[in-house]
Design a protein around this motif. Structure first.
Motif, short mmCIF file in Angstrom:
data_model
loop_
_atom_site.label_atom_id
_atom_site.label_comp_id
_atom_site.label_asym_id
_atom_site.label_seq_id
_atom_site.Cartn_x
_atom_site.Cartn_y
_atom_site.Cartn_z
N ARG A 105 0.84 -1.20 0.00
CA ARG A 105 0.00 0.00 0.00
C ARG A 105 0.88 1.26 0.00
O ARG A 105 0.61 2.23 -0.69
CB ARG A 105 -0.90 -0.02 1.24
N ARG A 106 1.95 1.23 0.80
CA ARG A 106 2.87 2.37 0.86
C ARG A 106 3.54 2.59 -0.50
O ARG A 106 3.72 3.72 -0.94
CB ARG A 106 3.93 2.14 1.93
N VAL A 107 3.88 1.50 -1.19
CA VAL A 107 4.48 1.59 -2.51
C VAL A 107 3.52 2.29 -3.48
O VAL A 107 3.90 3.21 -4.20
CB VAL A 107 4.86 0.18 -3.03
N VAL A 108 2.27 1.86 -3.47
CA VAL A 108 1.27 2.46 -4.36
C VAL A 108 1.08 3.93 -4.02
O VAL A 108 1.03 4.79 -4.91
CB VAL A 108 -0.07 1.69 -4.28
N ASP A 109 0.99 4.25 -2.74
CA ASP A 109 0.84 5.64 -2.32
C ASP A 109 2.01 6.50 -2.78
O ASP A 109 1.84 7.62 -3.25
CB ASP A 109 0.67 5.75 -0.81
N ALA A 110 3.23 5.95 -2.65
CA ALA A 110 4.42 6.70 -3.05
C ALA A 110 4.44 6.94 -4.56
O ALA A 110 4.79 8.02 -5.01
CB ALA A 110 5.68 5.95 -2.62
N LEU A 111 4.02 5.95 -5.34
CA LEU A 111 3.99 6.12 -6.79
C LEU A 111 2.96 7.16 -7.21
O LEU A 111 3.25 8.02 -8.04
CB LEU A 111 3.67 4.79 -7.47
N THR A 112 1.78 7.09 -6.66
CA THR A 112 0.72 8.00 -7.09
C THR A 112 0.90 9.41 -6.55
O THR A 112 0.56 10.38 -7.22
CB THR A 112 -0.67 7.45 -6.71
N ALA A 113 1.48 9.54 -5.36
CA ALA A 113 1.68 10.86 -4.77
C ALA A 113 2.87 11.60 -5.37
O ALA A 113 2.93 12.81 -5.36
CB ALA A 113 1.86 10.75 -3.26
N SER A 114 3.81 10.84 -5.90
CA SER A 114 5.06 11.45 -6.38
C SER A 114 5.25 11.21 -7.87
O SER A 114 6.36 10.97 -8.31
CB SER A 114 6.24 10.88 -5.60
N GLY A 115 4.21 11.25 -8.61
CA GLY A 115 4.28 10.97 -10.04
C GLY A 115 5.20 11.87 -10.82
O GLY A 115 5.69 11.50 -11.86
N ASP A 116 5.49 13.08 -10.32
CA ASP A 116 6.39 13.93 -11.06
C ASP A 116 7.74 14.14 -10.40
O ASP A 116 8.53 14.88 -10.89
CB ASP A 116 5.77 15.29 -11.38
N THR A 118 11.14 11.91 -8.48
CA THR A 118 11.72 10.59 -8.29
C THR A 118 11.60 10.19 -6.84
O THR A 118 11.92 10.95 -5.95
CB THR A 118 13.20 10.57 -8.71
N VAL A 119 11.12 8.99 -6.62
CA VAL A 119 10.98 8.44 -5.28
C VAL A 119 11.86 7.23 -5.20
O VAL A 119 11.83 6.37 -6.07
CB VAL A 119 9.52 8.02 -5.02
N ASP A 120 12.67 7.13 -4.19
CA ASP A 120 13.48 5.94 -4.00
C ASP A 120 13.09 5.29 -2.69
O ASP A 120 13.88 5.20 -1.76
CB ASP A 120 14.97 6.30 -4.03
N GLU A 121 11.85 4.88 -2.61
CA GLU A 121 11.33 4.22 -1.41
C GLU A 121 11.80 2.78 -1.44
O GLU A 121 11.75 2.13 -2.45
CB GLU A 121 9.80 4.25 -1.41
N ASP A 122 12.20 2.26 -0.31
CA ASP A 122 12.63 0.87 -0.21
C ASP A 122 11.67 0.14 0.71
O ASP A 122 11.63 0.41 1.89
CB ASP A 122 14.05 0.79 0.32
N ALA A 123 10.92 -0.78 0.14
CA ALA A 123 9.97 -1.57 0.93
C ALA A 123 10.68 -2.84 1.38
O ALA A 123 10.27 -3.92 1.08
CB ALA A 123 8.74 -1.90 0.08
N SER A 124 11.79 -2.69 2.06
CA SER A 124 12.58 -3.86 2.41
C SER A 124 12.06 -4.51 3.68
O SER A 124 11.35 -3.92 4.44
CB SER A 124 14.05 -3.48 2.58
N GLY A 125 12.46 -5.74 3.83
CA GLY A 125 12.05 -6.53 4.97
C GLY A 125 11.63 -7.90 4.52
O GLY A 125 12.02 -8.36 3.48
N SER A 126 10.77 -8.53 5.31
CA SER A 126 10.22 -9.85 5.04
C SER A 126 11.25 -10.89 4.80
O SER A 126 11.85 -11.16 3.88
CB SER A 126 9.23 -9.79 3.90
#
Length: 126
Positions: A105-116, A118-126
Motif C-alpha cells: 500500500r505504501r508503494v502504491v501511495d508513493a507512486l501515485t503521490a510522487s508521479g512527477d 523521483t521516489v526511491d522508497e525501499d519496501a525492504s524486509g520480510s
C-alpha cells in the motif's frame, strides 16, 4: 496509466510476465514486453514489462500481484537471492522487496503521490 516493471538481478522478467497474465488480480492490465533500454545490456529483453492500467486501483492490484510473485519465489531461496522488482510510474520509481500488504500500500501511495518526482522508497524486509 502506464507503468513499467523491471526485475533486477536474475533475468526473471519473462516469468513475472507469465505470472501477471495468469493472475486474476492483475488480469485487467494490458501487458507487454519492452526491449531493453540503451545502456541496460546486462538485462534481457523480457526483464522490462509494461502495464497499461485504467486507474489507481489497477496499480494497487498490480503491486499486490507482483508481491505475490516474489513471495512464490521465496520458497527454497535465501532472502539475499530474491529478485528486486522496481515499478515506475511517471518519474517515480519504487522497489518492491516485501510482500507485506502495508508495504505494498505504501508503494502504491508513493507512486501515485510522487508521479512527477523521483521516489526511491525501499519496501525492504520480510
Amino acid at each position: 496509466m502506464q507503468v513499467r516493471i523491471r526485475v533486477e538481478d536474475g533475468g526473471e522478467g519473462g516469468d513475472l510476465l507469465r505470472w501477471l497474465r495468469n493472475d486474476p488480480v492483475a488480469g485487467h492490465a494490458e501487458l507487454s514486453v519492452l526491449p531493453a533500454e540503451p545502456g541496460q545490456g546486462e538485462m534481457g529483453v523480457a526483464d522490462i514489462v509494461q502495464a497499461i492500467l485504467d486507474d489507481v486501483s489497477g496499480l494497487g492490484s498490480l503491486a499486490v500481484a507482483v508481491a505475490a510473485w516474489r513471495d512464490a519465489r521465496r520458497q527454497g531461496r535465501d532472502r539475499a537471492t530474491m529478485p528486486t522488482v522496481r515499478i515506475q510510474y511517471k518519474d517515480a520509481t519504487v522497489e518492491i522487496t516485501n510482500d507485506d500488504p502495508a508495504e505494498v500500500r505504501r508503494v502504491v501511495d508513493a507512486l501515485t503521490a510522487s508521479g512527477d518526482g523521483t521516489v526511491d522508497e525501499d519496501a525492504s524486509g520480510s
